[in-house]
Design an enzyme around this catalytic site. Structure first.
Site, PDB file in Angstrom:
ATOM      1  N   PHE A 295       0.853  -1.180   0.000  1.00  0.00           N
ATOM      2  CA  PHE A 295       0.000   0.000   0.000  1.00  0.00           C
ATOM      3  C   PHE A 295       0.905   1.251   0.000  1.00  0.00           C
ATOM      4  CE2 PHE A 295      -2.899   3.156   1.789  1.00  0.00           C
ATOM      5  CZ  PHE A 295      -4.072   2.847   1.133  1.00  0.00           C
TER       6      PHE A 295
ATOM      7  N   ASP B 178       1.903  -4.992   8.651  1.00  0.00           N
ATOM      8  CA  ASP B 178       0.728  -4.137   8.528  1.00  0.00           C
ATOM      9  C   ASP B 178      -0.491  -5.053   8.393  1.00  0.00           C
ATOM     10  OD1 ASP B 178      -1.365  -2.522   7.704  1.00  0.00           O
ATOM     11  OD2 ASP B 178      -0.055  -1.120   6.650  1.00  0.00           O
TER      12      ASP B 178
ATOM     13  N   TYR C  96     -10.900   1.188  11.017  1.00  0.00           N
ATOM     14  CA  TYR C  96     -12.128   1.444  10.257  1.00  0.00           C
ATOM     15  C   TYR C  96     -12.450   0.397   9.193  1.00  0.00           C
ATOM     16  CZ  TYR C  96      -8.559   3.582   7.232  1.00  0.00           C
ATOM     17  OH  TYR C  96      -7.437   3.805   6.481  1.00  0.00           O
ATOM     18  N   LYS C  97     -11.563  -0.583   9.007  1.00  0.00           N
ATOM     19  CA  LYS C  97     -11.837  -1.621   8.000  1.00  0.00           C
ATOM     20  C   LYS C  97     -12.635  -2.754   8.652  1.00  0.00           C
ATOM     21  CE  LYS C  97      -8.089  -0.120   5.028  1.00  0.00           C
ATOM     22  NZ  LYS C  97      -6.652  -0.168   4.749  1.00  0.00           N
TER      23      LYS C  97
ATOM     24  N   ARG D  89     -12.615  -4.766  -6.910  1.00  0.00           N
ATOM     25  CA  ARG D  89     -12.288  -5.402  -5.636  1.00  0.00           C
ATOM     26  C   ARG D  89     -13.551  -5.604  -4.809  1.00  0.00           C
ATOM     27  NH1 ARG D  89      -8.356  -2.613  -1.157  1.00  0.00           N
ATOM     28  NH2 ARG D  89     -10.143  -1.232  -1.064  1.00  0.00           N
TER      29      ARG D  89
HETATM   30  C1  LIG Z   1      -5.960   1.042   4.447  1.00  0.00           C
HETATM   31  C2  LIG Z   1      -4.494   0.912   4.597  1.00  0.00           C
HETATM   32  C3  LIG Z   1      -3.749   1.909   5.234  1.00  0.00           C
HETATM   33  C4  LIG Z   1      -4.413   3.179   5.665  1.00  0.00           C
HETATM   34  O1  LIG Z   1      -3.609   4.031   6.355  1.00  0.00           O
HETATM   35  P1  LIG Z   1      -4.260   5.304   7.066  1.00  0.00           P
HETATM   36  O2  LIG Z   1      -3.135   5.989   7.694  1.00  0.00           O
HETATM   37  O3  LIG Z   1      -5.280   4.797   8.027  1.00  0.00           O
HETATM   38  O4  LIG Z   1      -4.940   6.116   6.025  1.00  0.00           O
HETATM   39  C5  LIG Z   1      -2.394   1.691   5.421  1.00  0.00           C
HETATM   40  N1  LIG Z   1      -1.801   0.559   4.982  1.00  0.00           N
HETATM   41  C6  LIG Z   1      -2.493  -0.409   4.352  1.00  0.00           C
HETATM   42  C7  LIG Z   1      -1.799  -1.650   3.904  1.00  0.00           C
HETATM   43  C8  LIG Z   1      -3.848  -0.251   4.119  1.00  0.00           C
HETATM   44  O5  LIG Z   1      -4.537  -1.184   3.480  1.00  0.00           O
END
Ligand SMILES: *Cc1c(COP(=O)(O)O)cnc(C)c1O
Length: 432
Positions: free
Chosen positions: A136, A217, A242-243, A391
């Site tokens: 990400f 992560d 939030y996921k 997705r």
């Molecule tokens: C959703 C996601 C994030 C989000 O990071 P935020 O700081 O909460 O915006 C980070 N890393 C991964 C792998 C994600 O899927």
């Protein structure tokens, strides 16, 4: 492993699965819009009723009536640790190792810096952060930011293309020259595009055997499958509220740091909440001893309260059953896709092997964006990831097996009728 389904599946079969589903009742604990199939809980979890009630209570009672007294009387000050403990239970961590705070990006900065400093303290000439090329972007950006602060000679990012399997990562770790330079292995357990699941136990052990510190992560795995952070001997982890934890938009994230590191850690965002005694207002920073040392500023009480309540939805959930249902939902979805001649143009990017996938399916299609927009218009909410990925997230707490039927029928309709070719579905929104 899930039970095999019959050669052809139909609506009746899916209805039977719903009747036998031990998690079916959990759906009642959520507020969901009518006539909608929500396949995007991997981006923003649906709203648990308890989270809505709790938010209301925080506003109408705690903030408005009890005002600043609430830091003590409603335990606001202990919320980061309290929520951290709930997350610890869902990620296989013993008490005192998880804290809720900030965003995943900010937390990554904290653990990355801590890990680099740990290596420095060991006098290790290790400067490389090894990660996945398809990770990400924010994860990679945080390393870039840290590198610009420490200087390129002290910190650089090396990316491995691991899109097919874990082998490329294992080879990188096995490379003696690279391994000797590597300070940190930073991996996302479930790939946000493909949904591919890495072997946490194996990769952690391989890297640690070479003196590398490992950061995971858990953005797309926490709350979606059983995780065993302690059993895998993980050094650090971060993840999202939030996921799959359904904490609400922008809910605070979390940090895991293994107990064995606590006494020697230094994290650079040395705010007063991470001080060992914030309310003595010392001139100088002295870190808290435990996981609280990862706190920085004042916690976001309204959203952290919503997350705190949302996590209670998991209290009676067996994560093994949740995982089973997640796989079964995606198996059914994919089988239904395969049963439609018109959907053969959708190419599954996610590994078919259950042990190698998280809780989502990703399909490649040259018109993936338009397909996604057309789906959303018809009440099937999915998302699009550039350049060509449709997705779909499968959240076992509020999805039914019949929803798999509905969504694939809608998708087939859109493709068969060429509905998605309409110009309106090409309009790019800011958030995809
Ligand atoms: C959703 C996601 C994030 C989000 O990071 P935020 O700081 O909460 O915006 C980070 N890393 C991964 C792998 C994600 O899927």
């Amino acid at each position: 492993m899930t039970n095999p389904s019959p050669a052809q599946i139909n609506l009746k079969y899916l209805q039977q699965l719903d009747q036998q589903d031990p998690l079916a009742k959990k759906r009642d604990e959520f507020i969901l819009p009518e006539n909608t199939v929500y396949l995007d809980g991997n981006s923003l979890g649906a709203m648990p009723k308890v989270a809505a009630e709790r938010s209301q209570h925080v506003l109408s009672q705690q903030w408005s009536q009890d005002l600043i007294k609430s830091w003590n009387s409603h335990g606001w000050i202990d919320l980061p640790a309290k929520v951290g403990e709930k997350i610890a239970q869902l990620t296989g961590a013993a008490a005192g190792q998880v804290i809720c705070c900030d965003s995943t990006s900010v937390n990554l900065f904290k653990v990355l810096s801590s890990a680099m400093l740990l290596q420095q303290a060991n006098n290790a000439e290790r400067t490389v952060v090894l990660s996945q090329a398809g990770n990400f972007p924010t994860d990679l950006y945080m390393v870039e930011g840290l590198a610009s602060l420490l200087g390129k000679q002290n910190c650089s990012l090396k990316l491995i293309d691991d899109s097919d399997n874990d082998l490329a990562l294992e080879q990188a770790i096995a490379d003696p020259e690279l391994a000797a330079m590597t300070a940190v292995l930073m991996l996302t357990q479930v790939d946000f595009r493909s949904g591919r699941l890495l072997n946490m136990h194996r990769l952690t052990a391989l890297a640690q055997a070479k003196g590398i510190i490992v950061i995971w992560d858990l953005a797309h795995s926490a709350g979606a499958l059983p995780i065993a952070l302690d059993a895998c001997n993980v050094d650090f982890a971060v993840g999202c509220g939030y996921k799959y934890f359904n904490g609400g938009p922008g809910a605070p994230a979390f940090i895991y740091a293994a107990q064995r590191h606590h006494h020697k850690l230094l994290q650079p965002l040395t705010g007063w909440m991470g001080h060992k005694s914030p309310f003595t207002f010392d001139k100088h920073y002295q870190k808290a001893q435990g996981i609280e040392q990862f706190l920085t500023g004042t916690p976001a009480i309204i959203s952290m309260s919503a997350l705190d309540a949302a996590l209670d939805v998991f209290n009676d959930v067996d994560m093994t059953l949740l995982r089973q249902k997640s796989l079964q939902l995606s198996n059914c979805f994919h089988q239904l896709v395969q049963q439609h001649e018109c959907l053969q143009s959708l190419q599954l990017l996610t590994p078919a092997n259950e042990a190698e996938r998280g809780s989502q399916l990703a399909y490649q299609h040259e018109d993936a964006y338009a397909l996604c927009q057309a789906l959303i218009k018809q009440g099937v909410i999915a998302d699009f990831r550039a350049p060509n990925i449709l997705r779909l997230g499968f959240t076992p707490l509020y999805l039914r097996f019949i929803d798999m039927w509905t969504s694939v029928e809608v998708l087939a309709d859109i493709v068969r009728s060429k509905e998605y070719i309409k110009a309106e579905y090409k309009l790019k929104h800011k958030v995809t």
